[in-house]
Design a protein around this motif. Structure first.
Motif, PDB file in Angstrom:
ATOM      1  N   PHE A  58       0.808  -1.221   0.000  1.00 18.32           N
ATOM      2  CA  PHE A  58       0.000   0.000   0.000  1.00 18.32           C
ATOM      3  C   PHE A  58       0.845   1.276   0.000  1.00 18.32           C
ATOM      4  N   ASP A  59       2.175   1.130  -0.032  1.00 17.79           N
ATOM      5  CA  ASP A  59       3.057   2.287  -0.181  1.00 17.79           C
ATOM      6  C   ASP A  59       3.834   2.227  -1.492  1.00 17.79           C
ATOM      7  N   GLU A  60       3.489   1.272  -2.356  1.00 22.79           N
ATOM      8  CA  GLU A  60       4.251   1.086  -3.584  1.00 22.79           C
ATOM      9  C   GLU A  60       4.235   2.345  -4.449  1.00 22.79           C
ATOM     10  N   GLU A  61       3.050   2.944  -4.599  1.00 21.16           N
ATOM     11  CA  GLU A  61       2.939   4.108  -5.469  1.00 21.16           C
ATOM     12  C   GLU A  61       3.729   5.291  -4.918  1.00 21.16           C
ATOM     13  N   GLN A  62       3.623   5.524  -3.610  1.00 21.84           N
ATOM     14  CA  GLN A  62       4.364   6.623  -2.997  1.00 21.84           C
ATOM     15  C   GLN A  62       5.873   6.384  -3.099  1.00 21.84           C
ATOM     16  N   ASN A  63       6.290   5.137  -2.900  1.00 24.40           N
ATOM     17  CA  ASN A  63       7.712   4.825  -2.994  1.00 24.40           C
ATOM     18  C   ASN A  63       8.252   5.020  -4.402  1.00 24.40           C
ATOM     19  N   LEU A  64       7.432   4.741  -5.426  1.00 20.48           N
ATOM     20  CA  LEU A  64       7.843   5.015  -6.799  1.00 20.48           C
ATOM     21  C   LEU A  64       8.060   6.512  -7.015  1.00 20.48           C
ATOM     22  N   LEU A  65       7.171   7.319  -6.461  1.00 12.53           N
ATOM     23  CA  LEU A  65       7.309   8.773  -6.597  1.00 12.53           C
ATOM     24  C   LEU A  65       8.587   9.258  -5.911  1.00 12.53           C
ATOM     25  N   TRP A  66       8.857   8.731  -4.707  1.00 12.60           N
ATOM     26  CA  TRP A  66      10.075   9.138  -4.010  1.00 12.60           C
ATOM     27  C   TRP A  66      11.311   8.696  -4.777  1.00 12.60           C
ATOM     28  N   ALA A  67      11.268   7.486  -5.338  1.00  5.54           N
ATOM     29  CA  ALA A  67      12.424   6.998  -6.093  1.00  5.54           C
ATOM     30  C   ALA A  67      12.728   7.922  -7.269  1.00  5.54           C
ATOM     31  N   ASN A  68      11.682   8.381  -7.951  1.00  6.12           N
ATOM     32  CA  ASN A  68      11.887   9.304  -9.074  1.00  6.12           C
ATOM     33  C   ASN A  68      12.509  10.612  -8.609  1.00  6.12           C
ATOM     34  N   ALA A  69      11.999  11.153  -7.489  1.00  5.69           N
ATOM     35  CA  ALA A  69      12.526  12.419  -6.971  1.00  5.69           C
ATOM     36  C   ALA A  69      13.984  12.274  -6.552  1.00  5.69           C
ATOM     37  N   LEU A  70      14.314  11.144  -5.924  1.00  7.72           N
ATOM     38  CA  LEU A  70      15.683  10.913  -5.484  1.00  7.72           C
ATOM     39  C   LEU A  70      16.631  10.791  -6.678  1.00  7.72           C
ATOM     40  N   GLU A  71      16.208  10.054  -7.689  1.00  2.00           N
ATOM     41  CA  GLU A  71      17.065   9.876  -8.867  1.00  2.00           C
ATOM     42  C   GLU A  71      17.319  11.197  -9.581  1.00  2.00           C
ATOM     43  N   ARG A  72      16.290  12.029  -9.648  1.00  2.62           N
ATOM     44  CA  ARG A  72      16.461  13.333 -10.311  1.00  2.62           C
ATOM     45  C   ARG A  72      17.489  14.187  -9.575  1.00  2.62           C
ATOM     46  N   ALA A  73      17.620  13.994  -8.259  1.00  3.31           N
ATOM     47  CA  ALA A  73      18.566  14.774  -7.467  1.00  3.31           C
ATOM     48  C   ALA A  73      19.974  14.186  -7.485  1.00  3.31           C
ATOM     49  N   GLY A  74      20.125  13.031  -8.124  1.00  3.28           N
ATOM     50  CA  GLY A  74      21.440  12.427  -8.186  1.00  3.28           C
ATOM     51  C   GLY A  74      21.693  11.339  -7.173  1.00  3.28           C
ATOM     52  N   VAL A  75      20.658  10.910  -6.458  1.00  3.25           N
ATOM     53  CA  VAL A  75      20.798   9.807  -5.508  1.00  3.25           C
ATOM     54  C   VAL A  75      20.853   8.490  -6.276  1.00  3.25           C
ATOM     55  N   GLN A  76      21.733   7.600  -5.859  1.00  5.61           N
ATOM     56  CA  GLN A  76      21.781   6.267  -6.441  1.00  5.61           C
ATOM     57  C   GLN A  76      20.663   5.440  -5.799  1.00  5.61           C
ATOM     58  N   VAL A  77      19.618   5.145  -6.565  1.00  2.61           N
ATOM     59  CA  VAL A  77      18.453   4.424  -6.052  1.00  2.61           C
ATOM     60  C   VAL A  77      18.574   2.951  -6.425  1.00  2.61           C
ATOM     61  N   VAL A  78      18.426   2.097  -5.417  1.00  5.66           N
ATOM     62  CA  VAL A  78      18.499   0.650  -5.601  1.00  5.66           C
ATOM     63  C   VAL A  78      17.195   0.051  -5.090  1.00  5.66           C
ATOM     64  N   TYR A  79      16.687  -0.967  -5.785  1.00  6.13           N
ATOM     65  CA  TYR A  79      15.404  -1.554  -5.405  1.00  6.13           C
ATOM     66  C   TYR A  79      15.540  -2.896  -4.693  1.00  6.13           C
ATOM     67  N   GLY A  80      16.757  -3.304  -4.387  1.00  2.00           N
ATOM     68  CA  GLY A  80      16.933  -4.511  -3.595  1.00  2.00           C
ATOM     69  C   GLY A  80      16.623  -5.777  -4.364  1.00  2.00           C
ATOM     70  N   PHE A  81      16.229  -6.826  -3.619  1.00  2.00           N
ATOM     71  CA  PHE A  81      16.013  -8.145  -4.198  1.00  2.00           C
ATOM     72  C   PHE A  81      14.602  -8.276  -4.765  1.00  2.00           C
ATOM     73  N   ILE A  82      14.478  -9.065  -5.829  1.00  2.00           N
ATOM     74  CA  ILE A  82      13.153  -9.301  -6.409  1.00  2.00           C
ATOM     75  C   ILE A  82      12.321 -10.172  -5.472  1.00  2.00           C
TER      76      ILE A  82
END
Length: 725
Positions: free
Chosen positions: A414-438
């Motif tokens: 139930f936080d998947e959508e919000q986490n996707l938005l944060w991941a996009n914002a972090l990547e735009r700022a130059g943060v190395q975003v990793v999604y861990g294990f499948i």
């Protein structure tokens, strides 16, 4: 209505299987927990609006239970999967038991609402129905309906030429049977309440008067359908399967979750809630059209979607709410002029949320972002909330030129959508975003900061038992541990490398991680207590967690009990272990604490040859509950607490307070029933104790208004008294 609801799992029937005699059913245990939440809505020690909040929480909890747990069982049933649970029940048997218990629970929720509804009116807060709306109010409501509600409603005819419209998950609708005045033709219409529409309309005036939107739709249906007469009108609501399963071929997790979130809104109907005055014909039509023939039908004679009652709690009536509480900022960091690194470098720090503010975690990250000597920050993010200051701190650090890595868990339910938005914002700022294990969720809550000091580097770490979520940190009790211990820093680095690069670490120096080490480490610690007990030494285990489900660990605790190990468990939610059963769990005692705050911290203590508490006890904090998913399918941490001061604070204060609480505690009995613990001659409330006493990281002086803690040595005597009646 009785002020205390019956709270129980399904008591063990005669002739039960061996599995049933050893384990409680997980789903029924969860329903028992939600009953304890509902019972707080009957607890007159709480202010009225807080009781209403507990009622709404119990309803929201039940919704999520259906969308995930019941949906999973229904899927197994439809696929003819008859694999029994640990307690021996097949999916079909569990669904039948859930249907029975849920029906009772919903009836009790409605009874509690009727009681609270009347008390709200006495306190000056009215929730009006058509029969109680006076002429003046009716005129104001009609104007509001015409100007603010009518324009956004879209009535839809239901006939062979108009297919039944799609209703999203959680959708609340009104279905009407009409008769056209001109020729007597019968028409059926559907009105879906837009999700953006507030559930209640508040009338202007000093006295709080609310009307539910569906009440207005029924009352002013003549404006929606001029020239028609209403024969019947009833509201209904659906819940859909909302679990997201990650398929092995999902190579691009971001794209997969973007599509999966959309599919969730169209999942199979699991539950259909209808008003009791809806005709059998309409019920049949709804089930057929919604594809919910196998859905659980819930008829309610009262209010639908009780989770929405939380909106009424926002009414400005401080006299009907808990006295406001302001969390304290840790004194230890104030002593160092707010310099988090200097304070941590001097000594390990434990922070107890929500009694101590989550702002200290934000201050740690903000200082790292601004400090020119900080070269790298690594952070796990499971749930961060919608307005996350943690995210902003990481973005600021990246923009300042630091190396920032964020492990963002897309599978946080139930936080998947919000986490996707944060991941996009972090990547735009130059943060190395990793999604861990499948296959595994990264559930560990870890932050590490690498800082240049002198001719080398020092690593500062934060470990939390809860999420990096500023909102839940105000209502969840959790621990934050800060350290600059080099060995722990090296372990944290290895864990991050494991998550980001799949580089499995060698032997960790201090910590254990799932899915590799935690289960065997815990087993080893329990075995040590068993060995001590058999050698005639004192042997004891204390453990605090949210859920205890794992069959192998439960069997290990049974083995320890039979060896003579004294075991005290504080399990807030699901507990599948049967305590107090002769020759199986005589020495195991289980309680659940439910109150103003949500008990969320995970703490485990092992006596190590002495009775608990003692200075040499093996003590751990963790992000994990004792469930198969936490041991086998998630990345979790288990951290030993060795600093003597922190050790005493966690063991002698936090754990002891939970064990001796009498004002918001329930004892689990061998038959699965939960009984509220008697307050006794000297009541003790663990939440009030920590609200009115110094912070764990303070100077140690009690606040003037604080209450004292009863002697911890009375624990075993208390258990003996309980067993003797």
């Amino acid at each position: 209505m009785n002020s205390q609801l019956p709270v129980a799992n399904d008591p063990a029937p005669a002739g039960e299987s061996e599995a049933e005699s050893r384990f409680f059913n997980r789903e029924l245990s969860w329903l028992a927990f939600n009953r304890r939440v509902l019972e707080e809505a009957c607890n007159r020690a709480h202010p009225l609006l807080e009781r209403l909040r507990f009622l709404s929480i119990s309803a929201s909890n039940l919704d999520e239970f259906f969308m995930v747990r019941v949906a999973g069982l229904k899927g197994q049933q439809l696929q003819n999967v008859e694999q029994p649970s640990a307690d021996g029940l097949t999916p079909s048997q569990q669904l039948a038991a859930i249907a029975e218990k849920t029906s009772e629970l919903v009836d009790d929720q409605q009874a509690v609402w009727r009681d609270i509804h009347g008390e709200l009116a006495e306190a000056g807060i009215d929730v009006l129905d058509p029969a109680t709306i006076d002429a003046q109010a009716l005129k104001a409501l009609e104007s509001h309906f015409r100007e603010c509600i009518f324009p956004i409603l879209t009535p839809q005819a239901l006939d062979p030429a108009h297919p039944f419209p799609f209703i999203p998950n959680g959708g609340l609708s009104v279905i009407l049977d009409l008769v056209r005045d001109s020729d007597g033709e019968q028409v059926r219409e559907l009105v879906l309440l837009p999700s953006s529409t507030p559930r209640f309309v508040r009338l202007v005036g000093d006295r709080a008067r609310y009307v539910a939107v569906e009440t207005l739709i029924k009352r002013f249906s003549d404006q929606l359908f001029p020239g028609y007469r209403v024969e019947s009108a009833a509201a209904f609501r659906i819940l859909r399967d909302s679990d997201i399963e990650v398929e092995e071929e999902a190579e691009d997790l971001v794209l997969y979750f973007r599509s999966a979130i959309k599919r969730r809104r169209r999942g199979r109907v699991i539950r259909l809630e209808v008003e009791t005055d809806m005709s059998d014909e309409l019920e049949s039509v709804l089930k057929e059209e919604l594809g919910g023939i196998d859905a659980l039908l819930i008829e309610t004679g009262g209010f639908l979607a009780m989770g929405d009652l939380a909106a009424l709690v926002e009414e400005d009536r401080p006299d009907l709410k808990f006295t406001p509480f302001s969390p304290r900022f840790p004194e230890r960091i104030r002593e160092y002029g707010g310099d988090c690194f200097a304070a941590i470098r001097a000594k390990d720090i434990i922070v107890h949320h929500p009694y101590e503010t989550f702002d200290v975690v934000l201050a740690f990250l903000k200082q790292a972002a601004q400090d020119p000597d900080v070269v790298a920050i690594k952070q796990t993010l499971y749930r961060a909330g919608k307005q996350s200051a943690v995210i902003q701190a990481l973005i600021a650090a990246a923009e300042a030129g630091k190396s920032v890595t964020a492990v963002v868990e897309l599978k946080a339910r139930f936080d998947e959508e919000q986490n996707l938005l944060w991941a996009n914002a972090l990547e735009r700022a130059g943060v190395q975003v990793v999604y861990g294990f499948i296959d595994w969720k990264t559930h560990a809550k870890v932050s590490m900061v690498v800082r240049r000091e002198g001719t080398g580097f020092r690593t500062y770490c934060h470990f939390g038992t809860g999420n990096y979520h500023p909102v839940t940190a105000r209502i969840y009790t959790d621990l934050s541990f800060f350290t600059a211990d080099p060995a722990i820093g090296r372990d944290a680095s290895r864990i991050f490398n494991y998550i980001t690069g799949y580089v499995e670490p060698g032997d960790l120096e201090c910590m254990a991680i799932s899915p590799r080490d935690i289960r065997p480490r815990l087993t080893e610690l329990v075995d040590r207590e068993i060995t001590n007990a058999r050698a005639g030494k004192p042997a004891a285990i204390w453990a605090k967690m949210n859920s205890l489900v794992d069959p192998a660990m439960i069997e290990k605790l049974y083995e320890a009990s039979n060896a003579g190990v004294e075991i005290d468990l504080v399990v807030r939610g699901i507990c599948c272990l049967r305590p107090g059963v002769a020759d199986m769990s005589d020495n195991i005692h289980v309680k659940s604490c439910v109150g103003r705050f949500l008990e969320h911290s995970r703490i485990w203590a092992f006596g190590n040859g002495k009775a608990l508490p003692n200075d040499g006890a093996s003590l751990f904090i963790s992000s994990a509950d004792w469930m198969p998913r936490n041991f086998d399918r998630r990345v979790e941490y288990m951290l030993p607490i060795t600093n003597p001061t922190v050790h005493d604070q966690v063991l002698d204060q936090v754990m002891v307070a939970n064990l001796i609480d009498t004002e918001q505690s329930w004892e689990l009995h061998p038959d699965g029933s939960y009984e509220r613990i008697e307050k006794g001659a000297r009541p003790f409330n663990l939440h009030r104790y920590f609200m009115t006493n110094p912070s764990l990281s303070g100077r140690g002086a009690a606040l003037e208004s604080g209450e004292s803690m009863p002697k911890k040595l009375s624990l075993r005597r208390r258990h003996s008294n309980n067993r003797d009646g």
